[in-house]
Design an enzyme around this catalytic site. Structure first.
Site, mmCIF file in Angstrom:
data_model
loop_
_atom_site.group_PDB
_atom_site.id
_atom_site.type_symbol
_atom_site.label_atom_id
_atom_site.label_comp_id
_atom_site.label_asym_id
_atom_site.label_seq_id
_atom_site.Cartn_x
_atom_site.Cartn_y
_atom_site.Cartn_z
ATOM 1 C CG HIS A 174 29.314 28.982 53.867
ATOM 2 N ND1 HIS A 174 28.563 27.829 53.891
ATOM 3 C CD2 HIS A 174 30.302 28.751 52.972
ATOM 4 C CE1 HIS A 174 29.076 26.936 53.052
ATOM 5 N NE2 HIS A 174 30.142 27.471 52.487
ATOM 6 C CG ASP A 196 24.237 24.796 53.700
ATOM 7 O OD1 ASP A 196 25.259 25.291 53.205
ATOM 8 O OD2 ASP A 196 24.036 23.556 53.745
ATOM 9 C CG ASN A 240 34.415 26.341 52.983
ATOM 10 O OD1 ASN A 240 35.130 26.744 53.893
ATOM 11 N ND2 ASN A 240 33.299 25.672 53.200
ATOM 12 C CB CYS A 285 24.683 26.806 36.953
ATOM 13 S SG CYS A 285 26.026 27.999 36.962
ATOM 14 C CB CYS A 295 27.640 24.453 37.964
ATOM 15 S SG CYS A 295 27.488 25.332 39.507
ATOM 16 C CG HIS A 307 29.789 28.929 36.903
ATOM 17 N ND1 HIS A 307 29.320 27.918 37.722
ATOM 18 C CD2 HIS A 307 31.107 28.681 36.717
ATOM 19 C CE1 HIS A 307 30.316 27.091 37.999
ATOM 20 N NE2 HIS A 307 31.412 27.539 37.394
ATOM 21 C CG HIS A 349 28.902 28.728 48.033
ATOM 22 N ND1 HIS A 349 29.523 27.994 47.055
ATOM 23 C CD2 HIS A 349 29.191 28.103 49.201
ATOM 24 C CE1 HIS A 349 30.151 26.964 47.610
ATOM 25 N NE2 HIS A 349 29.966 27.014 48.925
HETATM 26 P P1 5GP Z 1 31.185 24.523 50.320
HETATM 27 O O1 5GP Z 1 31.750 23.336 51.023
HETATM 28 O O2 5GP Z 1 31.309 24.374 48.813
HETATM 29 O O3 5GP Z 1 31.705 25.826 50.817
HETATM 30 O O4 5GP Z 1 29.649 24.573 50.675
HETATM 31 C C1 5GP Z 1 28.660 24.038 49.894
HETATM 32 C C2 5GP Z 1 27.414 24.132 50.713
HETATM 33 O O5 5GP Z 1 26.307 23.932 49.864
HETATM 34 C C3 5GP Z 1 27.323 23.061 51.800
HETATM 35 O O6 5GP Z 1 27.192 23.716 53.060
HETATM 36 C C4 5GP Z 1 26.102 22.248 51.422
HETATM 37 O O7 5GP Z 1 25.364 21.823 52.541
HETATM 38 C C5 5GP Z 1 25.334 23.223 50.546
HETATM 39 N N1 5GP Z 1 24.521 22.608 49.510
HETATM 40 C C6 5GP Z 1 24.889 21.627 48.650
HETATM 41 N N2 5GP Z 1 23.882 21.343 47.798
HETATM 42 C C7 5GP Z 1 22.857 22.171 48.134
HETATM 43 C C8 5GP Z 1 21.530 22.332 47.627
HETATM 44 O O8 5GP Z 1 21.088 21.669 46.692
HETATM 45 N N3 5GP Z 1 20.748 23.277 48.213
HETATM 46 C C9 5GP Z 1 21.206 24.030 49.272
HETATM 47 N N4 5GP Z 1 20.367 24.916 49.780
HETATM 48 N N5 5GP Z 1 22.446 23.909 49.781
HETATM 49 C C10 5GP Z 1 23.258 22.976 49.214
HETATM 50 ZN ZN ZN Z 2 27.568 27.459 38.562
#
Ligand code: 5GP
Ligand code: ZN
Length: 131
Positions: free
Chosen positions: A119, A51, A106, A27, A24, A67, A117
């Protein structure tokens, strides 16, 4: 015999869990560091980071260090982490003096990182279709 079977089932479960968290990305960042920017707030169990691909002026991810895969897998054992996630959100809202904000999770095909996570979105126009 049943005891042996139970052992193997448990062992397999643990391995799958370990594999999931080892592979992950969140993680990995939580354990090894390497976030694109310094965490905004960190507690024993939660990290909050900007983000990397923001869809609003303020776009912060509030992430449990444990996790947990998604909102669909939250269980009793995660209750402290979940409360702490909201407590971290409250602190950030207060520190940044955000007068209006949104919290979003999401799931399913909308979730790209399979590690729970939240937002935290504020300011400007939130580009919901990109979230
Ligand atoms: P999801 O679509 O899973 O709800 O959101 C994942 C979020 O993680 C996305 O908004 C994406 O831009 C963010 N994200 C993905 N990889 C990284 C990373 O390595 N660092 C940070 N800070 N955000 C990330
Ligand atoms: Zn994880």
């Amino acid at each position: 015999m049943i005891k042996t079977l139970k052992f193997f089932v448990k062992e397999a479960g643990l391995r799958i869990k370990y594999m999931t968290s080892r592979d992950c990305i969140f993680c990995k960042l939580i354990n090894d560091g390497g976030w694109a920017s310094e965490p905004i707030l960190e507690t024993d169990s939660i990290v909050a980071v900007s983000d990397i691909n923001p869809v609003a002026d303020v776009h912060i991810l509030i992430i449990p260090k444990n996790h947990i895969e998604s909102v669909l897998t939250i269980g009793e054992k995660d209750s402290r982490d979940i409360i702490e996630m909201f407590s971290v959100a409250q602190k950030i809202v207060e520190e940044k003096k955000l007068e209006a904000f949104r919290l979003a999770f999401n799931a399913g095909r909308f979730q790209h990182v399979p590690h729970l996570h939240m937002h935290l979105l504020a300011g400007g126009k939130v580009q919901w279709s990109k979230l």
